[in-house]
Structure formats: C-alpha cells, structure tokens
Scaffold this active site. Sequence first.
Site, PDB file in Angstrom:
ATOM      1  N   HIS A 277      -3.270   1.993   2.393  1.00  0.00           N
ATOM      2  CA  HIS A 277      -1.855   1.755   2.066  1.00  0.00           C
ATOM      3  C   HIS A 277      -0.950   2.421   3.101  1.00  0.00           C
ATOM      4  CE1 HIS A 277       1.699   1.448  -0.654  1.00  0.00           C
ATOM      5  NE2 HIS A 277       2.033   2.573  -0.056  1.00  0.00           N
ATOM      6  N   GLU A 278      -1.248   3.684   3.440  1.00  0.00           N
ATOM      7  CA  GLU A 278      -0.425   4.387   4.434  1.00  0.00           C
ATOM      8  C   GLU A 278      -0.558   3.755   5.808  1.00  0.00           C
ATOM      9  OE1 GLU A 278       1.773   6.422   3.400  1.00  0.00           O
ATOM     10  OE2 GLU A 278       0.950   6.296   1.373  1.00  0.00           O
ATOM     11  N   HIS A 281       1.934   1.056   6.114  1.00  0.00           N
ATOM     12  CA  HIS A 281       3.253   1.505   6.583  1.00  0.00           C
ATOM     13  C   HIS A 281       3.242   1.687   8.097  1.00  0.00           C
ATOM     14  CE1 HIS A 281       5.076   1.951   2.691  1.00  0.00           C
ATOM     15  NE2 HIS A 281       4.179   2.824   2.265  1.00  0.00           N
ATOM     16  N   GLU A 350       6.804  -0.956   0.045  1.00  0.00           N
ATOM     17  CA  GLU A 350       5.644  -0.472  -0.699  1.00  0.00           C
ATOM     18  C   GLU A 350       4.751  -1.633  -1.135  1.00  0.00           C
ATOM     19  OE1 GLU A 350       4.736   2.586  -0.955  1.00  0.00           O
ATOM     20  OE2 GLU A 350       6.548   3.328   0.040  1.00  0.00           O
ATOM     21  N   ASP A 354       0.879  -2.242  -0.131  1.00  0.00           N
ATOM     22  CA  ASP A 354      -0.172  -2.508  -1.125  1.00  0.00           C
ATOM     23  C   ASP A 354      -0.999  -3.722  -0.716  1.00  0.00           C
ATOM     24  OD1 ASP A 354       0.410  -0.402  -2.790  1.00  0.00           O
ATOM     25  OD2 ASP A 354       1.517  -1.571  -4.267  1.00  0.00           O
TER      26      ASP A 354
END
Length: 413
Positions: A277-278, A281, A350, A354
């Site tokens: 997930h990070e 980003h 976000e 995901d």
Amino acid sequence: MINYESRHVSLAWLIILGLTVIFAFLYLVSALFPAPIDPSVAKYFSITLAEKARTYNYTPRILFIVNFCLQVVLLSWLLFSSKGRSLFQSIQKFTKNYWLVTLLSVLGIWLISTLISLPFTYFSGYYWQKIWGFSTQSSAAWWMDYWKTTGIDLCISLAGGIIFFMLVNKASRSWWLIGSLLFSIWLVAEYFFWPIIVSPIFNHFKPVPDSAIVSMVNDLAHKAGLNVGAVLEMDASRQTTFANAYFTGVGTSKRIVIYDTLLHNYSLPEIKAVIAHEMGHWRHNDVIHGLLLGMAGGFIVFGLLTILLKPWLPKNSNKPPQLWAALQLAVILLLFVTSPIQNAVSRQMEQNADYFSLQLTGNLPAEIQLQEDLARNSLADLTPPAFIVWFSYDHPPTLARIQDLVQEYHSYH
C-alpha cells in the site's frame, strides 16, 4: 469605491461564516445522533464490536467540534468586542515599539488559543486513550511529548507572525504573492526536513531488522519497478498500541515508516499488504501531488486573504496587531470549510494505494484481514455518519475499503 469594496469584504466573510455554521451544525448533529449501526457490519465484524467502536468515537468527535467553535468565538471576541480591543490597547500602552507590540500580540493570541485547546488535547489525546487501553505512555511521558509539540508550534507561530507583518508593512500590494511563494518554500522544506529532523525528536527510527521483511520489501519493489530506499521501523509502542505505516519525505528523505506495533502484532501477509500500500503512494507520487496541491491551495488562500483582511490593512501606516487575530480567524475558517475537498483528495489517494497493493500482492484474503484487524485493534467506527465521513475522513471507512477491494479484485479476475 469604498462601499463597493466593503460589500465584497462583507459578502466574503458572510459566505465563509455561513458555511462554517452549517458544517459545524451538521457535524455536531451527526456526532450526537448517529444513524443505527448498519446490519451489513455483521459480515465481517460482530455487532457488539461495532457498538463498542461507536461508543469510543462518540466523545472525541463532540470535543473536536466544541474546541473548534471555542477557537472561533475567542478570535471573534478579540476582533469585535470592546474588551478584546482593550487587550491590544493594553499591549500598545505597555511599549511604543511596534515590533515588540506585534510580537507580544502574536504570543498572546497563541497562548490563549493553546490554553483553550489544552483540556481537549489532554482528554482526547491522553486520558481517553488511556482508559480505553490504547495509550502506553505515562502521564509524564505524554506531557513531555506535548511540550515538545507545543514548543515547535510556538517557534513556527512567532516566526510566521513576524514574517507576515514584515510582508504586509513592506509590500502592501504584493504581500499575498510573496507570502504564497514563501509558503510554498516552507512546504518543500517541511516535507524534506520534517522526517529527518523533527520526527526523531519524538521517536526512534531504525532499518527494519527482520530479514524476511527486508526480503519481502525487495521482492515487492522489484515487482513494482520501484527503487525503494529506506524502510524504517518506528518505536510507536512507547506511545500507543495502534498499528500504522506511512510514506513521507521528498528526494533523499523519502521513506516508508512502519510502526513496531504493526511488525510485532500482525501476520507477514498483512505486513506485506501494508508495505505494498505504501509503495502505491510511492509509485503514484502522492507526496509530490500533495505538495503541489498544497502550494496551489496556498495561493488560493492568500488570494482570499487579500479580501477578508482588507478592514485590518490600512494604507500608508503600520498594520494593527489585531490583524493577526483576523488572519488566524480567516485561516481556521477557510481550512474548516475546505476540509471536504482536502479529505476527498486524500481518500482517493488511499483508495488508489489499496488497489495498487491488491494488484501487487494478489492476496485478497490478506488485504481484508488487514482491514479487519486494523479496525478491531483501533476501534474504528464501522458505520460512521455519512456527513462526518464526507467532511473529515482522510481514509475511506473500513467497510468501504473492504467492499472496494472485493469489487476491484473481481473486476480483473
């Protein structure tokens, strides 16, 4: 011309105050009278857990909006009441030095505002977390962190106040443009230096020591086509039981930070989902996009301030100390009424992260289990009021995240 300008100023304040009243009222009503818990929660959680989470979130929400309203009342009192004006007059009688008057006014407003917020900060940030079993700090440790945060805030406020008054006095026509540029520079500096200078004041960071996780990070980075630099473990357990991870920094200060509470209490597939997930980003350049949006927002806010602050910007004379109270009021109102926009952008980022995580790991059960465990362990509201989600949630609610992940998974399988 004066009447024309006055009408525009009054209209601008009326619109912002009107939106503030509407949003604050709807937030308070939503917090006080949330809708019944959605039965669909039972697919992933027990109704008992949902009720417990609702109870945990109830009081902090009310305190948040009460604290905000008190801050607005305080600044309005300083600006428009006779006693508020007499406070500034007392400072001006104390010294004839303009810059000392300015500094004392900035300090005085900061001090009163901080004292009003203190009981709310202590209750929600420490006491409430302690009685629910989330805070791992002693009272002394919490106060130590609080004074560190407060000291940093004070330094930034004083420096910002002096720079602001220098601009409005020395560049009366272009102060807002110069201010926007300085704000943009500050944002870049904050994004770069905060992770390496300020964050270590509160926590210790070290490279993740678990070789299995390091290997996992390298495999995910290779699969994602990313050159991931630092993946650090933060000793969050000295403060909280909450588990979290985040991506921060720009340039050489880029890093993925993982709470030790996550590394120690969650399964390897769940940790893999978090790291992926990070990386989402990272891959989507969300920090850069957030930085650019912040700069654009800064220009818009400073442009609006030229209208809102006009009554406190006399021409050909030093600007009055009340201008700082007017600036503070205008800024907190603008940030408040634009919260839905800021949070909508954050929720979309976000959601995209995901999706990236799911595509990278291909492990839907682990993604769902992660959301379930995060919600259980933090008592996240499982059916939060729709208005509060729209207004203040920077992440999608848990059930929405799970449902979106399921839908995304089936869309390409």
